[in-house]
Design a protein around this motif. Sequence first.
Motif, PDB file in Angstrom:
ATOM      1  N   THR A  94      -5.955   9.939  -6.706  1.00  0.00           N
ATOM      2  CA  THR A  94      -6.364   9.395  -5.417  1.00  0.00           C
ATOM      3  C   THR A  94      -5.246   9.591  -4.397  1.00  0.00           C
ATOM      4  OG1 THR A  94      -5.477   7.223  -5.944  1.00  0.00           O
ATOM      5  CG2 THR A  94      -7.775   7.644  -6.552  1.00  0.00           C
ATOM      6  N   ASP A  95      -5.558   9.400  -3.127  1.00  0.00           N
ATOM      7  CA  ASP A  95      -4.550   9.575  -2.079  1.00  0.00           C
ATOM      8  C   ASP A  95      -3.802   8.298  -1.731  1.00  0.00           C
ATOM      9  OD1 ASP A  95      -4.923  12.321  -1.743  1.00  0.00           O
ATOM     10  OD2 ASP A  95      -6.606  12.015  -0.378  1.00  0.00           O
ATOM     11  N   SER A  96      -4.232   7.172  -2.294  1.00  0.00           N
ATOM     12  CA  SER A  96      -3.543   5.914  -2.010  1.00  0.00           C
ATOM     13  C   SER A  96      -3.791   4.913  -3.132  1.00  0.00           C
ATOM     14  CB  SER A  96      -4.024   5.324  -0.678  1.00  0.00           C
ATOM     15  OG  SER A  96      -5.396   4.999  -0.757  1.00  0.00           O
TER      16      SER A  96
ATOM     17  N   VAL B  88       1.408  14.089 -14.594  1.00  0.00           N
ATOM     18  CA  VAL B  88       2.511  13.945 -13.647  1.00  0.00           C
ATOM     19  C   VAL B  88       3.297  12.689 -14.031  1.00  0.00           C
ATOM     20  CG1 VAL B  88       3.108  13.563 -11.221  1.00  0.00           C
ATOM     21  CG2 VAL B  88       1.215  15.085 -11.813  1.00  0.00           C
ATOM     22  N   ASN B  89       4.601  12.766 -13.952  1.00  0.00           N
ATOM     23  CA  ASN B  89       5.465  11.644 -14.304  1.00  0.00           C
ATOM     24  C   ASN B  89       5.186  10.448 -13.389  1.00  0.00           C
ATOM     25  OD1 ASN B  89       7.814   9.887 -14.427  1.00  0.00           O
ATOM     26  ND2 ASN B  89       8.823  11.540 -15.528  1.00  0.00           N
ATOM     27  N   LEU B  90       5.020   9.277 -13.986  1.00  0.00           N
ATOM     28  CA  LEU B  90       4.760   8.045 -13.236  1.00  0.00           C
ATOM     29  C   LEU B  90       6.042   7.342 -12.784  1.00  0.00           C
ATOM     30  CD1 LEU B  90       1.966   6.492 -15.495  1.00  0.00           C
ATOM     31  CD2 LEU B  90       1.663   7.423 -13.193  1.00  0.00           C
ATOM     32  N   GLY B  91       7.193   7.847 -13.187  1.00  0.00           N
ATOM     33  CA  GLY B  91       8.463   7.157 -12.963  1.00  0.00           C
ATOM     34  C   GLY B  91       8.733   6.741 -11.530  1.00  0.00           C
ATOM     35  N   GLU B  92       8.490   7.630 -10.577  1.00  0.00           N
ATOM     36  CA  GLU B  92       8.784   7.290  -9.181  1.00  0.00           C
ATOM     37  C   GLU B  92       7.847   6.204  -8.652  1.00  0.00           C
ATOM     38  OE1 GLU B  92      10.785  11.394  -7.554  1.00  0.00           O
ATOM     39  OE2 GLU B  92       8.596  11.321  -7.644  1.00  0.00           O
ATOM     40  N   LEU B  93       6.601   6.213  -9.102  1.00  0.00           N
ATOM     41  CA  LEU B  93       5.662   5.167  -8.686  1.00  0.00           C
ATOM     42  C   LEU B  93       6.028   3.834  -9.341  1.00  0.00           C
ATOM     43  CD1 LEU B  93       3.161   4.742  -6.899  1.00  0.00           C
ATOM     44  CD2 LEU B  93       1.756   5.196  -8.917  1.00  0.00           C
TER      45      LEU B  93
ATOM     46  N   ALA C   5       0.859  -1.179   0.000  1.00  0.00           N
ATOM     47  CA  ALA C   5       0.000   0.000   0.000  1.00  0.00           C
ATOM     48  C   ALA C   5       0.897   1.231   0.000  1.00  0.00           C
ATOM     49  CB  ALA C   5      -0.902  -0.004   1.223  1.00  0.00           C
ATOM     50  N   VAL C   6       0.597   2.172  -0.879  1.00  0.00           N
ATOM     51  CA  VAL C   6       1.364   3.412  -0.955  1.00  0.00           C
ATOM     52  C   VAL C   6       0.396   4.586  -0.832  1.00  0.00           C
ATOM     53  CG1 VAL C   6       3.306   2.507  -2.288  1.00  0.00           C
ATOM     54  CG2 VAL C   6       1.296   3.329  -3.484  1.00  0.00           C
ATOM     55  N   THR C   7       0.894   5.688  -0.268  1.00  0.00           N
ATOM     56  CA  THR C   7       0.045   6.856  -0.070  1.00  0.00           C
ATOM     57  C   THR C   7       0.723   8.125  -0.565  1.00  0.00           C
ATOM     58  OG1 THR C   7       0.909   7.358   2.129  1.00  0.00           O
ATOM     59  CG2 THR C   7      -0.974   5.823   2.011  1.00  0.00           C
TER      60      THR C   7
END
Length: 109
Positions: free
Chosen positions: A40-42, A92-97, A23-25
């Motif tokens: 979303t926030d998570s 927004v760049n998705l790279g970090e996720l 789970a990431v937030t």
Amino acid sequence: MGGIGLLSACAVATDETPDGEEAVTRAAFERDGKTWPLKTDSAELRCYDGEVVTATVDGTEYQLNSQAQREGFPSIEPIWADAQGSPYDLKVNLGELIDAGIGLCATPQ
């Protein structure tokens, strides 16, 4: 027929046990100095087969990378945040996720 193949591929992928999930937030990402790319926030991050990265929000498992797209997961577009202040409708760049998801993958043997 093409749609049937996509549904079948997605069903196969989601029936698998992920290599890792977490789970990431938004709060944790921003606390670590990262940019949160979702509306979303998570989300629940998952990684399959060492490279297929997805994010689950409200029961739908979305593709985060091209490998997940090839497996037939739905597009991330509905939950992908717009880049603030961009005059060009950029996201927004998705790279970090994606990197966080790849980090959940098991190391190939």
